[in-house]
Design an enzyme around this catalytic site. Structure first.
Site, PDB file in Angstrom:
ATOM      1  CG  HIS A   1      -0.393  -0.008   2.543  1.00 15.07           C
ATOM      2  ND1 HIS A   1      -0.082   1.143   3.221  1.00 15.07           N
ATOM      3  CD2 HIS A   1      -0.074  -1.018   3.389  1.00 15.07           C
ATOM      4  CE1 HIS A   1       0.389   0.847   4.421  1.00 15.07           C
ATOM      5  NE2 HIS A   1       0.422  -0.470   4.561  1.00 15.07           N
TER       6      HIS A   1
ATOM      7  CG  ASP B   1      -3.149   3.637   2.295  1.00  8.03           C
ATOM      8  OD1 ASP B   1      -2.477   2.651   1.944  1.00  8.03           O
ATOM      9  OD2 ASP B   1      -4.161   3.539   3.030  1.00  8.03           O
TER      10      ASP B   1
ATOM     11  CG  ASP C   1       2.520   0.623   8.019  1.00 14.33           C
ATOM     12  OD1 ASP C   1       2.318  -0.068   7.009  1.00 14.33           O
ATOM     13  OD2 ASP C   1       1.658   0.822   8.871  1.00 14.33           O
TER      14      ASP C   1
ATOM     15  CD  GLU D   1      -3.085  -1.880   5.427  1.00 18.13           C
ATOM     16  OE1 GLU D   1      -3.202  -2.900   6.140  1.00 18.13           O
ATOM     17  OE2 GLU D   1      -2.654  -0.811   5.891  1.00 18.13           O
ATOM     18  CD  GLU D   2      -1.779   2.248   7.467  1.00 14.72           C
ATOM     19  OE1 GLU D   2      -2.506   1.920   8.415  1.00 14.72           O
ATOM     20  OE2 GLU D   2      -0.583   1.925   7.384  1.00 14.72           O
TER      21      GLU D   2
ATOM     22  CD  GLU E   1       1.303  -3.850   5.830  1.00  9.41           C
ATOM     23  OE1 GLU E   1       2.058  -3.102   6.483  1.00  9.41           O
ATOM     24  OE2 GLU E   1       0.222  -3.486   5.380  1.00  9.41           O
TER      25      GLU E   1
ATOM     26  CG  HIS F   1       0.482   3.553  12.394  1.00  8.10           C
ATOM     27  ND1 HIS F   1      -0.851   3.194  12.465  1.00  8.10           N
ATOM     28  CD2 HIS F   1       0.931   3.022  11.234  1.00  8.10           C
ATOM     29  CE1 HIS F   1      -1.174   2.465  11.408  1.00  8.10           C
ATOM     30  NE2 HIS F   1      -0.103   2.350  10.646  1.00  8.10           N
TER      31      HIS F   1
HETATM   32 ZN   LIG Z   1       0.944  -1.176   6.498  1.00  6.96          ZN
END
Ligand SMILES: [Zn+2]
Length: 370
Positions: A64, A66, A95, A128-129, A157, A342
């Site tokens: 992903h 995003d 991520d 995805e997020e 991931e 994150h």
């Molecule tokens: Zn991820």
């Protein structure tokens, strides 16, 4: 171009979920050896890159573009990658723009110089997020309808725990969200006999409900626990009893239990109490056969590159691997160490990204060698 240069380019896009900020266009142009399909649903953009080398198996990478919003408190701009002491700092560094850059570079190299004799695809989503409603699932639907669903999937991931190479994910737990509302009759605290107090009803059964295990897990999965996340009721005063009490909870379930086991447990425990139940399965658990070609090949190339014996794990939250599994694709996940995802000042080790690109390349090159 080297993988770190590519990663730097990807990190500059402000691709806060579900907006790709033009990154998918950039990727499509960069990967000019591949056929491209744009799958757009409800304003969410997804990209498929695919190339057929021969009649062999169809291997598909998933990732992903995003990222989650950066939040405040960064030492430098979250979308202007900064290199310091062997790390790159930017939102998405772990991520998972690192995994994405590594798989793109590996695929591009393989397209120019390969032993691989199957079909190689990459599925890249910008959803995805967030809810993930129109992301990888939509793309796999499109591939199934058009007759080119892959047999094997690898998601990039960040899976490693402490040392690069220490963990491959071969499954994921499911997730079930629930709300129980116990109904009562509000009244004056001085006249409890004239009220039905839902908090007192809950008190009688709470111990049997909370922290219960639907199953005790097995070799690959932890027990499926009922985890209470919120309890509320009443008006914030001491002299009025509540009309309702609402209990929110979550279960991360293994394939040994499902929502029906949960429903049975609740109806047994709450027998005789007036309540309403609202259950939502947000993702289903899956496990990939550890003797599958994708798991064996990954174990082999990670072991060679990292001199580590990776554990085969199913811990953590959900990922888009679950969609591959739902479509019958044998899927595993491997990527960089996950320790700043994150977070403020998210960063990735440059060495790990370079090794990851090599691992993905080796995997493609070996994938038709038995
Ligand atoms: Zn991820």
């Amino acid at each position: 171009m080297q993988v770190i240069e590519l990663l730097n380019e990807l990190l500059r896009f402000k691709s806060i979920t579900p907006n790709d900020d033009g990154a998918l266009n950039y990727i499509a142009m960069f990967m000019d050896e591949f056929e491209t399909y744009n799958v757009e649903e409800n304003g969410v953009k997804n990209l498929i890159l695919t190339k057929r080398f021969g009649d062999g198996v169809h291997l598909c990478f998933g990732g992903h573009i995003d990222v989650v919003p950066p939040g405040d408190g960064w030492d430098s701009d979250a979308f202007s990658p900064r290199i310091s002491d062997g790390y790159i700092y930017a939102r998405g560094a772990q991520d998972m723009k690192s995994g994405l850059a590594a798989m793109l570079m590996a695929a591009k190299l393989s397209a120019q110089n390969t032993n691989f004799n199957g079909t190689l695809s990459l599925v890249i989503t910008s959803d995805e997020e967030g809810e993930g409603l129109y992301g990888t699932k939509s793309v796999l639907n499109f591939m199934a309808k058009n007759g080119f669903l892959p047999q094997f999937g690898l998601i990039g991931e960040p899976t490693c725990d402490k040392i690069f190479g220490d963990c491959i994910k071969v499954g994921r737990r499911g997730s079930i969200n629930g709300i129980i509302t116990i109904k009562g009759k509000q009244g004056h605290a001085a006249y409890p006999q004239k009220c039905i107090n839902p908090a007192h009803e809950l008190a009688r059964v709470f111990g049997d409900f909370a922290a219960y295990n639907l199953d005790e897990g097995d070799q690959r999965f932890e027990p499926s626990k009922i985890v209470i996340t919120d309890i509320r009721g009443g008006m914030g005063v001491c002299n009025v009893t509540p009309e309702n009490v609402r209990i929110m909870f979550n279960v991360r379930n293994s394939p040994l239990s499902d929502e029906n086991d949960l429903k049975r447990h609740i109806s047994k425990v709450f027998d005789g109490i007036d309540y309403e139940l609202d259950l939502k399965v947000s993702s289903k658990p899956f496990i990939t056969d550890i003797n599958s070609k994708i798991v064996r090949a990954l174990l082999d190339v990670v072991g060679r590159q990292c001199h580590e014996v990776p554990t085969l794990s199913t811990t953590g939250g959900t990922s888009d691997a679950r969609f591959f599994a739902e479509f019958g694709v044998a899927v595993a996940e491997f990527g960089v160490v996950n320790d700043t995802i994150h977070k403020v000042n998210e960063r990735v080790s440059i060495e790990q990204v370079q090794k990851l690109a090599q691992i993905y390349y080796d995997l493609i090159e070996r994938f038709n060698v038995e």
